[in-house]
Write a protein that holds these residues in place. Structure first.
Motif, PDB file in Angstrom:
ATOM      1  N   ALA A   7      -9.954   6.228  -0.004  1.00  0.00           N
ATOM      2  CA  ALA A   7     -11.350   6.150  -0.432  1.00  0.00           C
ATOM      3  C   ALA A   7     -11.382   6.101  -1.949  1.00  0.00           C
ATOM      4  N   GLY A   8     -12.511   5.744  -2.502  1.00  0.00           N
ATOM      5  CA  GLY A   8     -12.605   5.692  -3.965  1.00  0.00           C
ATOM      6  C   GLY A   8     -14.039   5.602  -4.437  1.00  0.00           C
ATOM      7  N   ASP A   9     -14.204   5.710  -5.740  1.00  0.00           N
ATOM      8  CA  ASP A   9     -15.492   5.497  -6.401  1.00  0.00           C
ATOM      9  C   ASP A   9     -16.625   6.295  -5.769  1.00  0.00           C
ATOM     10  N   VAL A  10     -16.414   7.615  -5.700  1.00  0.00           N
ATOM     11  CA  VAL A  10     -17.467   8.506  -5.205  1.00  0.00           C
ATOM     12  C   VAL A  10     -18.478   8.787  -6.312  1.00  0.00           C
ATOM     13  N   HIS A  11     -17.995   8.898  -7.554  1.00  0.00           N
ATOM     14  CA  HIS A  11     -18.835   9.147  -8.733  1.00  0.00           C
ATOM     15  C   HIS A  11     -19.651  10.421  -8.585  1.00  0.00           C
ATOM     16  N   GLY A 223     -14.352   0.252  -1.271  1.00  0.00           N
ATOM     17  CA  GLY A 223     -15.773   0.364  -1.609  1.00  0.00           C
ATOM     18  C   GLY A 223     -16.101   1.686  -2.265  1.00  0.00           C
ATOM     19  N   SER A 224     -17.373   2.094  -2.198  1.00  0.00           N
ATOM     20  CA  SER A 224     -17.820   3.280  -2.923  1.00  0.00           C
ATOM     21  C   SER A 224     -18.670   4.181  -2.029  1.00  0.00           C
ATOM     22  N   TRP A 225     -19.050   5.331  -2.605  1.00  0.00           N
ATOM     23  CA  TRP A 225     -19.917   6.294  -1.922  1.00  0.00           C
ATOM     24  C   TRP A 225     -21.222   6.463  -2.698  1.00  0.00           C
ATOM     25  N   LYS A 226     -21.614   5.436  -3.452  1.00  0.00           N
ATOM     26  CA  LYS A 226     -22.877   5.465  -4.184  1.00  0.00           C
ATOM     27  C   LYS A 226     -23.958   4.813  -3.334  1.00  0.00           C
ATOM     28  N   SER A 227     -25.056   5.501  -3.164  1.00  0.00           N
ATOM     29  CA  SER A 227     -26.105   5.030  -2.272  1.00  0.00           C
ATOM     30  C   SER A 227     -26.769   3.752  -2.768  1.00  0.00           C
ATOM     31  N   PRO A 230     -24.789  -1.963  -2.072  1.00  0.00           N
ATOM     32  CA  PRO A 230     -25.324  -2.605  -0.859  1.00  0.00           C
ATOM     33  C   PRO A 230     -24.688  -2.084   0.427  1.00  0.00           C
ATOM     34  N   VAL A 231     -23.366  -1.888   0.419  1.00  0.00           N
ATOM     35  CA  VAL A 231     -22.652  -1.265   1.528  1.00  0.00           C
ATOM     36  C   VAL A 231     -21.869  -0.097   0.944  1.00  0.00           C
ATOM     37  N   HIS A 232     -22.045   1.105   1.489  1.00  0.00           N
ATOM     38  CA  HIS A 232     -21.407   2.273   0.888  1.00  0.00           C
ATOM     39  C   HIS A 232     -20.886   3.216   1.975  1.00  0.00           C
ATOM     40  N   ASN A 233     -20.253   4.305   1.541  1.00  0.00           N
ATOM     41  CA  ASN A 233     -19.633   5.289   2.440  1.00  0.00           C
ATOM     42  C   ASN A 233     -18.536   4.639   3.289  1.00  0.00           C
ATOM     43  N   THR A 234     -17.718   3.826   2.646  1.00  0.00           N
ATOM     44  CA  THR A 234     -16.670   3.092   3.346  1.00  0.00           C
ATOM     45  C   THR A 234     -15.290   3.584   2.917  1.00  0.00           C
ATOM     46  N   TYR A 235     -14.304   3.341   3.767  1.00  0.00           N
ATOM     47  CA  TYR A 235     -12.940   3.778   3.484  1.00  0.00           C
ATOM     48  C   TYR A 235     -11.967   2.885   4.242  1.00  0.00           C
ATOM     49  N   ILE A 243      -4.039  -2.941   7.247  1.00  0.00           N
ATOM     50  CA  ILE A 243      -5.191  -2.344   6.579  1.00  0.00           C
ATOM     51  C   ILE A 243      -6.462  -2.636   7.364  1.00  0.00           C
ATOM     52  N   GLU A 244      -7.257  -1.583   7.616  1.00  0.00           N
ATOM     53  CA  GLU A 244      -8.536  -1.746   8.291  1.00  0.00           C
ATOM     54  C   GLU A 244      -9.625  -1.021   7.506  1.00  0.00           C
ATOM     55  N   LEU A 245     -10.834  -1.578   7.554  1.00  0.00           N
ATOM     56  CA  LEU A 245     -11.976  -1.052   6.808  1.00  0.00           C
ATOM     57  C   LEU A 245     -12.990  -0.436   7.767  1.00  0.00           C
ATOM     58  N   TYR A 246     -13.494   0.754   7.386  1.00  0.00           N
ATOM     59  CA  TYR A 246     -14.472   1.460   8.214  1.00  0.00           C
ATOM     60  C   TYR A 246     -15.616   1.958   7.337  1.00  0.00           C
TER      61      TYR A 246
END
Length: 258
Positions: A7-11, A223-227, A230-235, A243-246
């Motif tokens: 995961a990344g870019d939670v800020h 991706g990121s966890w910033k609301s 456009p698409v967030h809360n991904t890992y 590699i798989e994205l959720y």
């Protein structure tokens, strides 16, 4: 126990960081820790550009304690990002935390390099980042009140669309061939080209807040966890080199993203 979760870019510290969802995500990893080889965080976990680090740590104590609890059971790797100003000055040996500019994992016949990715972003300017990050203390780090992310996203989309139109016209005039639109924006293509300069055969990076997995499974961004994204809360989940994205969902099963 071969799965690597990324995961990344939670800020954290930013008013538009989805801290509750990220804490729930960490709780989920803790519950399933026997199936996780390691957790890799691709930088900018905290938003520390022109920000009081003590205030940010104080406000995000719940997350820090979750990371500490996880670290007692599995490796937690933190790759440094462009917002990690103060983390670069910490003595990691005093905190039992693994900080680095990049990390490498070997699975099956694949080697995977992890980095933040700001080096691939032609729009990355430290002075501009500081200007858009406000005066600093007590959460005042986005004077645009959350408008920065969608505005930047629209600007990038406009630049990409314009570039595609120019290339289409150029191809039609000079070659007379049917133009195929560029699948990936320039910053992603620069990241893909980086693979030619390193010994690893796959790349996982953050920074752009745009989640995707390369069509050939050679590169990915969690991706990121910033609301405001456009698409967030991904890992990402990486197992046997694949590699798989959720997208994380607090209620129900997580959503796979193609």
């Amino acid at each position: 126990m071969t799965r690597v979760v990324v995961a990344g870019d939670v800020h954290l510290g930013s008013s538009n960081a989805n801290a509750d969802a990220f804490n729930g995500f960490l709780d989920w990893i803790y519950r399933t820790r026997d199936d996780v080889a390691e957790l890799v965080l691709l930088g900018d976990v905290w938003d520390l550009v022109r920000r009081d680090p003590f205030g940010c740590a104080w406000e995000t104590h719940d997350t820090i304690m979750r990371l500490k609890r996880l670290g007692e059971h599995l490796p937690v790797r933190i790759v440094l990002g462009n917002h990690d100003t103060y983390l670069r000055t910490l003595d990691a040996s005093l905190y039992d935390v693994n900080f680095s500019d990049h990390h490498v994992v070997h699975q099956r016949d694949h080697s995977i390099r992890f980095c933040h990715g700001h080096a691939f972003d032609g729009f990355q300017f430290d002075r501009l980042s500081k200007r858009l990050s406000g005066p600093g203390d007590r959460g005042e780090i986005d004077p645009t009140n959350g408008l920065k992310d969608p505005v930047v996203a629209m600007a990038r989309a406009s630049v990409r669309a314009g570039t595609n139109r120019v290339r289409s016209l150029y191809t039609a005039v000079t070659r007379g061939a049917r133009f195929e639109p560029v699948r990936y924006p320039r910053r992603e293509r620069r990241a893909h080209a980086y693979l030619d300069t390193v010994p690893e055969d796959k790349l996982v990076y953050g920074h752009t807040h745009a989640p995707y997995v390369h069509q050939d499974n050679l590169a990915a961004n969690p991706g990121s966890w910033k609301s405001t994204a456009p698409v967030h809360n991904t890992y990402l989940v990486i197992e046997a080199g694949h590699i798989e994205l959720y997208r994380y969902r607090r209620d129900g099963d997580d959503e796979p993203i193609e």
